[in-house]
Design an enzyme around this catalytic site. Structure first.
Site, PDB file in Angstrom:
ATOM      1  N   HIS A 296     -46.779  34.535  -3.426  1.00  0.00           N
ATOM      2  CA  HIS A 296     -46.249  33.498  -4.237  1.00  0.00           C
ATOM      3  C   HIS A 296     -46.953  32.221  -4.059  1.00  0.00           C
ATOM      4  O   HIS A 296     -47.595  31.771  -4.939  1.00  0.00           O
ATOM      5  CB  HIS A 296     -44.557  33.082  -4.018  1.00  0.00           C
ATOM      6  CG  HIS A 296     -43.624  34.197  -3.751  1.00  0.00           C
ATOM      7  ND1 HIS A 296     -43.243  34.644  -4.833  1.00  0.00           N
ATOM      8  CD2 HIS A 296     -43.170  34.800  -2.638  1.00  0.00           C
ATOM      9  CE1 HIS A 296     -42.642  35.738  -4.560  1.00  0.00           C
ATOM     10  NE2 HIS A 296     -42.234  35.703  -3.219  1.00  0.00           N
TER      11      HIS A 296
HETATM   12  C1  BDR Z   1     -40.409  31.283  -2.459  1.00  0.00           C
HETATM   13  O1  BDR Z   1     -39.482  31.329  -1.234  1.00  0.00           O
HETATM   14  C2  BDR Z   1     -40.053  31.456  -0.170  1.00  0.00           C
HETATM   15  O2  BDR Z   1     -39.257  32.691   0.668  1.00  0.00           O
HETATM   16  C3  BDR Z   1     -41.710  31.614  -0.394  1.00  0.00           C
HETATM   17  O3  BDR Z   1     -42.174  31.035   0.702  1.00  0.00           O
HETATM   18  C4  BDR Z   1     -41.816  31.115  -1.768  1.00  0.00           C
HETATM   19  O4  BDR Z   1     -42.180  29.671  -1.608  1.00  0.00           O
HETATM   20  C5  BDR Z   1     -40.535  32.431  -3.147  1.00  0.00           C
HETATM   21  O5  BDR Z   1     -39.217  32.488  -3.695  1.00  0.00           O
END
Ligand code: BDR
Ligand code: CA
Length: 311
Positions: free
Chosen positions: A241
């Site tokens: 992500h």
């Molecule tokens: C987001 O949530 C977190 O767990 C990850 O770091 C990312 O920023 C994804 O939904």
């Protein structure tokens, strides 16, 4: 002429890799790292950010801890994804540097005051609490932000913490609303695009062959990160992500986006934290964000490998 950025983050496996990419990229100047409660409580996200700076032998970049909890809600965390420490997997020694300070939002405000308008880009990788505080406290200074590039939200892809909500927005929807209503330019990386950037087996294994100490750490991070996501989504590997935010700064041509209106749901019990996207422009609401929805995955993955191999 490096791009000046402040990284606001809640590390987190994917945050950790984003931090590495930013610190190692010669095109970027990281003015500071601010931490926020999200994946794990604030104390741990701060320690984790410091651990990554230590790992890279970076003594220069300071870490400022920020909001302990969302603006109006109790904190929700994601140990089920990132483990108890937030960075479960590799061995990372306790940080030696005592360089962390309080007041993330003061640091952001002071930095904005120090530089010309439209100089600083904010990379937001967690819940948007710190950024919202800056906007509420000093709206005129916040206007000096060049752009906020954030990982958050989703639309066609559905949610990862509720059926319709992505974690970062769901944790602090009130802050997200403030950010999206701020008129500061926003580029967003929703699940719609981050779920296309998966760390597949071959990518993960490539770090084992690295001839630098970073290789082992990245390998273990990705191995741990694989467990939850692969089981849950039957993906080829965990979605990277947050690193997309940094790669976009280095090469925006890898991505496709559309300018559109985004509103944040803050009251409905069923759809709290949803990013409501006017994809077909069926309202007259103002276009307030560049919604990234497609990506050249191969190029992103190889640029990540290239940057991390240069340590
Ligand atoms: C987001 O949530 C977190 O767990 C990850 O770091 C990312 O920023 C994804 O939904
Ligand atoms: Ca994050």
């Amino acid at each position: 002429n490096k791009k000046k950025i402040i990284i606001d983050t809640d590390p987190g496996h994917d945050d950790a890799i984003a931090l590495m990419l930013a610190i190692l990229s010669k095109e970027l100047k990281v003015l500071g790292i601010t931490t926020v409660a999200g994946n794990v409580p604030l104390e741990l996200t701060t320690i984790n950010a410091l651990k990554i700076c230590d790992l890279l032998h970076n003594k220069e970049i300071e870490v400022f801890s920020g909001a302990e909890k969302p603006l109006k809600r109790k904190l929700i965390t994601a140990e089920h994804v990132h483990g108890k420490t937030g960075l479960d997997g590799p061995y990372l020694p306790e940080p030696i540097s005592k360089k962390n300070r309080d007041n993330a939002h003061d640091f952001i405000i002071n930095s904005l005051e120090k530089f010309d308008s439209k100089t600083i880009t904010i990379c937001a990788l967690g819940p948007l609490t710190n950024i919202a505080k800056v906007i509420v406290e000093k709206p005129h200074i916040a206007k000096k932000i060049k752009e906020i590039i954030l990982m958050g939200g989703s639309f066609f892809e559905g949610g990862n913490i509720t059926p319709v909500s992505e974690f970062n927005i769901f944790v602090d929807p009130e802050s997200a609303k403030i950010v999206f209503n701020s008129e500061i330019p926003i580029t967003m990386f929703p699940l719609d695009v981050t779920h296309k950037v998966l760390a597949n087996k071959e990518f993960i294994n490539s770090f084992k062959k690295f001839k630098n100490p970073l290789g082992d750490v990245v390998f273990s991070l990705l191995e741990f990160f694989s467990r939850y996501d692969v089981k849950k989504y039957k993906f080829l590997g965990p979605p990277l992500h947050d690193p997309n935010v940094i790669i976009y700064l280095l090469n925006p041509n890898f991505y496709v986006g559309k300018k559109l209106n985004v509103e944040i749901e803050t009251s409905s019990e069923l759809t709290l934290g949803m990013t409501v996207i006017d994809w077909w422009q069926v309202t007259n609401r103002k276009k307030n964000a560049n919604f990234i929805y497609d990506v050249d995955t191969k190029s992103v993955l190889s640029l990540i490998q290239k940057i991390l191999s240069n340590f």
